[in-house]
Write an enzyme that holds these catalytic residues in place. Structure first.
Site, short mmCIF file in Angstrom:
data_model
loop_
_atom_site.label_atom_id
_atom_site.label_comp_id
_atom_site.label_asym_id
_atom_site.label_seq_id
_atom_site.Cartn_x
_atom_site.Cartn_y
_atom_site.Cartn_z
N CYS A 31 29.86 -50.07 -3.51
CA CYS A 31 30.10 -51.04 -2.44
C CYS A 31 30.05 -50.33 -1.08
CB CYS A 31 31.46 -51.71 -2.64
SG CYS A 31 31.99 -52.68 -1.22
N CYS A 35 33.47 -50.17 0.66
CA CYS A 35 34.35 -49.21 -0.03
C CYS A 35 33.96 -47.78 0.36
CB CYS A 35 34.29 -49.39 -1.54
SG CYS A 35 35.25 -50.81 -2.14
N HIS A 56 39.13 -53.59 -3.05
CA HIS A 56 37.88 -54.35 -3.12
C HIS A 56 38.15 -55.79 -3.56
CE1 HIS A 56 33.54 -54.98 -3.43
NE2 HIS A 56 33.87 -55.78 -4.43
N ASN A 85 32.25 -64.77 6.34
CA ASN A 85 31.17 -65.43 5.61
C ASN A 85 31.42 -65.27 4.12
OD1 ASN A 85 29.65 -66.16 7.95
ND2 ASN A 85 29.01 -64.03 8.14
N GLY A 140 25.48 -66.63 4.61
CA GLY A 140 24.82 -65.42 5.11
C GLY A 140 25.61 -64.16 4.85
N THR A 148 26.29 -60.75 3.66
CA THR A 148 25.37 -59.69 3.23
C THR A 148 26.09 -58.53 2.55
OG1 THR A 148 25.48 -58.68 5.43
CG2 THR A 148 23.67 -60.22 5.03
N HIS A 172 32.10 -57.45 0.14
CA HIS A 172 33.47 -56.93 0.22
C HIS A 172 34.11 -57.73 1.34
CE1 HIS A 172 36.41 -53.30 0.24
NE2 HIS A 172 36.84 -54.13 1.19
N HIS A 198 35.53 -59.38 4.39
CA HIS A 198 35.68 -58.83 5.74
C HIS A 198 35.80 -59.96 6.74
CE1 HIS A 198 31.36 -59.17 4.82
NE2 HIS A 198 31.17 -59.49 6.09
N HIS A 207 35.17 -60.80 10.70
CA HIS A 207 34.55 -60.40 11.96
C HIS A 207 35.49 -60.82 13.09
CE1 HIS A 207 30.29 -60.09 10.31
NE2 HIS A 207 30.83 -60.87 9.38
#
Ligand code: 5GP
Ligand code: ZN
Length: 113
Positions: free
Chosen positions: A4, A7, A46, A86, A92, A94, A97, A99, A101
């Protein structure tokens, strides 16, 4: 997870520009910023995406949302900012893992889809 990307970033195997770290979370600057401030906040454990949040692991998500306003203040985002996660292909996503923004430092486009 050994294959990952995030990770590997958390583990220091891939370099990143760290903004914040504690025992639960890691925050770093996005490699392709879409705003003057573009930070990614990730759990050190994770979790694939929002669909992977459960009663067992949601404490880290609550913690992330305590950290986010502190990072926004640190970045001087007094005019406001956006938090985005997302989830899945249609959104979208990508990197699989979880996250969040943090986007700010300019008047952001209001379009959501
Ligand atoms: P997603 O599209 O999954 O919501 O967001 C993934 C984000 O990770 C993208 O904004 C992309 O620019 C960022 N990203 C991808 N690879 C790297 C990397 O190696 N380092 C950093 N700092 N950001 C990355
Ligand atoms: Zn991971």
């Amino acid at each position: 997870m050994s294959d990952c990307l995030f990770c590997k970033i958390i583990g220091g195997e891939i370099p990143s520009t760290k903004v914040y770290e504690d025992e639960l979370v890691y925050a770093f600057r996005d490699i392709a910023p879409m705003a003057p401030t573009h930070i990614l906040v990730v759990p050190k454990t994770h979790i694939q995406d929002v669909n992977g949040i459960t009663a067992e692991n949601s404490a880290v998500v609550a913690h992330i949302f305590e950290v986010i306003p502190k990072l926004a203040a640190q970045e001087g985002l007094t005019g406001g900012y956006r938090v985005v996660s997302n989830c899945g292909a249609d959104a979208g996503q990508t990197v699989p893992h979880l996250h969040f923004h943090i986007l700010g430092g300019k008047q952001l486009c209001l379009e959501m889809a």
